[in-house]
Design a protein around this motif. Sequence first.
Motif, PDB file in Angstrom:
ATOM      1  N   VAL A  56      35.299 -58.616 -35.692  1.00 37.63           N
ATOM      2  CA  VAL A  56      34.221 -59.689 -35.731  1.00 37.63           C
ATOM      3  C   VAL A  56      33.673 -59.857 -36.943  1.00 37.63           C
ATOM      4  CG1 VAL A  56      31.542 -60.140 -35.287  1.00 37.63           C
ATOM      5  CG2 VAL A  56      33.061 -59.589 -33.340  1.00 37.63           C
ATOM      6  N   GLU A  57      33.554 -58.729 -37.916  1.00 38.81           N
ATOM      7  CA  GLU A  57      32.613 -58.518 -38.805  1.00 38.81           C
ATOM      8  C   GLU A  57      33.834 -58.723 -40.416  1.00 38.81           C
ATOM      9  OE1 GLU A  57      29.569 -56.392 -39.830  1.00 38.81           O
ATOM     10  OE2 GLU A  57      29.120 -56.210 -37.742  1.00 38.81           O
ATOM     11  N   CYS A  58      35.072 -58.983 -39.786  1.00 36.88           N
ATOM     12  CA  CYS A  58      35.721 -58.672 -40.506  1.00 36.88           C
ATOM     13  C   CYS A  58      36.795 -59.812 -40.449  1.00 36.88           C
ATOM     14  CB  CYS A  58      36.976 -57.685 -41.199  1.00 36.88           C
ATOM     15  SG  CYS A  58      37.868 -57.426 -42.396  1.00 36.88           S
ATOM     16  N   VAL A  59      38.322 -59.899 -39.778  1.00 34.23           N
ATOM     17  CA  VAL A  59      38.846 -60.362 -39.487  1.00 34.23           C
ATOM     18  C   VAL A  59      38.236 -62.145 -38.729  1.00 34.23           C
ATOM     19  CG1 VAL A  59      40.879 -61.204 -37.929  1.00 34.23           C
ATOM     20  CG2 VAL A  59      40.260 -58.721 -38.342  1.00 34.23           C
ATOM     21  N   ALA A  60      36.991 -62.098 -37.781  1.00 37.15           N
ATOM     22  CA  ALA A  60      36.377 -63.328 -36.869  1.00 37.15           C
ATOM     23  C   ALA A  60      35.893 -64.548 -38.676  1.00 37.15           C
ATOM     24  CB  ALA A  60      35.680 -63.022 -35.948  1.00 37.15           C
ATOM     25  N   ALA A  61      35.827 -63.288 -40.004  1.00 39.44           N
ATOM     26  CA  ALA A  61      34.860 -64.007 -40.622  1.00 39.44           C
ATOM     27  C   ALA A  61      35.558 -63.918 -41.488  1.00 39.44           C
ATOM     28  CB  ALA A  61      34.268 -62.496 -40.977  1.00 39.44           C
ATOM     29  N   GLY A  62      37.035 -64.057 -41.446  1.00 39.57           N
ATOM     30  CA  GLY A  62      38.052 -64.425 -42.507  1.00 39.57           C
ATOM     31  C   GLY A  62      38.437 -64.152 -43.570  1.00 39.57           C
ATOM     32  N   ARG A  63      38.240 -62.895 -43.466  1.00 39.80           N
ATOM     33  CA  ARG A  63      38.344 -61.684 -44.715  1.00 39.80           C
ATOM     34  C   ARG A  63      39.617 -60.538 -44.229  1.00 39.80           C
ATOM     35  NH1 ARG A  63      33.109 -58.013 -45.542  1.00 39.80           N
ATOM     36  NH2 ARG A  63      34.039 -57.996 -47.770  1.00 39.80           N
ATOM     37  N   ASP A  64      40.372 -60.327 -45.597  1.00 38.67           N
ATOM     38  CA  ASP A  64      41.393 -59.591 -45.633  1.00 38.67           C
ATOM     39  C   ASP A  64      40.913 -58.288 -45.065  1.00 38.67           C
ATOM     40  OD1 ASP A  64      43.493 -57.881 -45.887  1.00 38.67           O
ATOM     41  OD2 ASP A  64      44.344 -59.114 -47.183  1.00 38.67           O
ATOM     42  N   PRO A  65      41.675 -57.312 -43.971  1.00 37.90           N
ATOM     43  CA  PRO A  65      41.063 -56.178 -43.606  1.00 37.90           C
ATOM     44  C   PRO A  65      41.716 -55.158 -44.842  1.00 37.90           C
ATOM     45  CG  PRO A  65      41.732 -56.839 -41.591  1.00 37.90           C
ATOM     46  CD  PRO A  65      42.311 -57.988 -43.054  1.00 37.90           C
ATOM     47  N   SER A  66      43.067 -55.090 -45.743  1.00 39.40           N
ATOM     48  CA  SER A  66      43.464 -54.483 -46.296  1.00 39.40           C
ATOM     49  C   SER A  66      42.286 -54.993 -47.870  1.00 39.40           C
ATOM     50  CB  SER A  66      44.621 -55.205 -46.599  1.00 39.40           C
ATOM     51  OG  SER A  66      44.877 -55.860 -47.504  1.00 39.40           O
ATOM     52  N   GLN A  67      41.620 -55.653 -47.553  1.00 41.60           N
ATOM     53  CA  GLN A  67      40.975 -56.076 -49.279  1.00 41.60           C
ATOM     54  C   GLN A  67      39.029 -55.307 -48.528  1.00 41.60           C
ATOM     55  OE1 GLN A  67      42.254 -56.406 -52.071  1.00 41.60           O
ATOM     56  NE2 GLN A  67      44.069 -56.067 -51.518  1.00 41.60           N
ATOM     57  N   VAL A  68      39.064 -54.914 -47.496  1.00 38.50           N
ATOM     58  CA  VAL A  68      37.298 -54.542 -46.651  1.00 38.50           C
ATOM     59  C   VAL A  68      37.916 -52.643 -46.978  1.00 38.50           C
ATOM     60  CG1 VAL A  68      35.765 -54.542 -45.704  1.00 38.50           C
ATOM     61  CG2 VAL A  68      37.095 -56.807 -46.295  1.00 38.50           C
ATOM     62  N   ALA A  69      36.755 -52.408 -47.278  1.00 41.69           N
ATOM     63  CA  ALA A  69      36.451 -50.765 -48.036  1.00 41.69           C
ATOM     64  C   ALA A  69      35.108 -50.940 -46.462  1.00 41.69           C
ATOM     65  CB  ALA A  69      35.137 -50.255 -48.618  1.00 41.69           C
ATOM     66  N   ALA A  70      35.521 -49.085 -45.701  1.00 39.57           N
ATOM     67  CA  ALA A  70      34.980 -48.882 -44.422  1.00 39.57           C
ATOM     68  C   ALA A  70      33.088 -49.560 -45.462  1.00 39.57           C
ATOM     69  CB  ALA A  70      34.915 -47.882 -44.611  1.00 39.57           C
ATOM     70  N   SER A  71      33.098 -48.561 -46.322  1.00 38.32           N
ATOM     71  CA  SER A  71      31.154 -49.047 -45.964  1.00 38.32           C
ATOM     72  C   SER A  71      30.587 -50.031 -46.443  1.00 38.32           C
ATOM     73  CB  SER A  71      31.099 -48.599 -48.120  1.00 38.32           C
ATOM     74  OG  SER A  71      32.187 -49.105 -49.036  1.00 38.32           O
ATOM     75  N   GLU A  72      31.650 -50.999 -46.220  1.00 35.54           N
ATOM     76  CA  GLU A  72      30.861 -52.711 -45.896  1.00 35.54           C
ATOM     77  C   GLU A  72      30.670 -52.339 -44.591  1.00 35.54           C
ATOM     78  OE1 GLU A  72      32.761 -55.074 -48.335  1.00 35.54           O
ATOM     79  OE2 GLU A  72      34.219 -54.471 -49.102  1.00 35.54           O
ATOM     80  N   LEU A  73      30.984 -51.645 -43.693  1.00 33.66           N
ATOM     81  CA  LEU A  73      30.169 -52.540 -42.209  1.00 33.66           C
ATOM     82  C   LEU A  73      29.392 -51.262 -41.577  1.00 33.66           C
ATOM     83  CD1 LEU A  73      33.454 -54.073 -40.803  1.00 33.66           C
ATOM     84  CD2 LEU A  73      32.431 -55.083 -42.012  1.00 33.66           C
ATOM     85  N   CYS A  74      29.199 -49.921 -42.615  1.00 35.64           N
ATOM     86  CA  CYS A  74      28.287 -48.918 -42.170  1.00 35.64           C
ATOM     87  C   CYS A  74      26.739 -49.653 -42.935  1.00 35.64           C
ATOM     88  CB  CYS A  74      28.788 -48.097 -43.683  1.00 35.64           C
ATOM     89  SG  CYS A  74      29.895 -46.832 -43.101  1.00 35.64           S
ATOM     90  N   LYS A  75      26.140 -50.185 -41.372  1.00 41.52           N
ATOM     91  CA  LYS A  75      24.517 -50.517 -41.452  1.00 41.52           C
ATOM     92  C   LYS A  75      23.586 -48.940 -41.097  1.00 41.52           C
ATOM     93  CE  LYS A  75      26.966 -54.554 -40.432  1.00 41.52           C
ATOM     94  NZ  LYS A  75      26.723 -55.308 -39.349  1.00 41.52           N
ATOM     95  N   GLY A  76      22.634 -49.030 -41.559  1.00 42.34           N
ATOM     96  CA  GLY A  76      21.755 -48.761 -41.018  1.00 42.34           C
ATOM     97  C   GLY A  76      21.948 -46.858 -40.978  1.00 42.34           C
ATOM     98  N   THR A  77      20.959 -46.765 -40.039  1.00 41.39           N
ATOM     99  CA  THR A  77      21.178 -44.618 -39.406  1.00 41.39           C
ATOM    100  C   THR A  77      21.793 -43.959 -39.135  1.00 41.39           C
ATOM    101  OG1 THR A  77      18.888 -45.137 -40.817  1.00 41.39           O
ATOM    102  CG2 THR A  77      19.955 -42.730 -40.168  1.00 41.39           C
ATOM    103  N   PRO A  78      22.956 -43.725 -39.968  1.00 39.89           N
ATOM    104  CA  PRO A  78      23.780 -42.632 -38.898  1.00 39.89           C
ATOM    105  C   PRO A  78      23.341 -41.886 -37.580  1.00 39.89           C
ATOM    106  CG  PRO A  78      24.532 -42.151 -40.530  1.00 39.89           C
ATOM    107  CD  PRO A  78      23.611 -43.265 -40.844  1.00 39.89           C
TER     108      PRO A  78
END
Length: 139
Positions: A56-78
């Motif tokens: 939802v937040e990478c592929v469907a948004a048209g972003r390249d998964p090989s260029q997006v770091a895991a940290s970009e999807l981490c939200k809130g308090t784990p």
Amino acid sequence: MTTAADLMHEGAQWVTADETLEDVARMMRDLGVGAVPVSGDDERMCGIITDRDIVVECVAAGRDPSQVAASELCKGTPRWISADAGVAEVLREMQTHQIRRLPVIDGDKRLVGMISERDLADRLSEAQIAEFVAGVYAR
């Protein structure tokens, strides 16, 4: 007393915050899981990434998964739970925060497992499962 360690599936692994979502997705595929915890530079959990997050937040948004770091999807308090926590505490944590997967840590703050809905369904009574479902999905 049944504990989080009794409920969890062992062998959970985490990814570092700088790993790409492409690598995270491969890891999920290879491990047969739908979520992995993410660790920061301090080797502490900074979040969780789900397969749905990647879609939802990478592929469907048209972003390249090989260029997006895991940290970009981490939200809130784990959220996490101690391996020696009881079932009631596990269910309360998952219900309160409406989460379906919960990392389990040991006394040294090391990741030792994950608790998923499947783990609960396999190990809890029908009454406990009903309570969980009502708490997570009925809101």
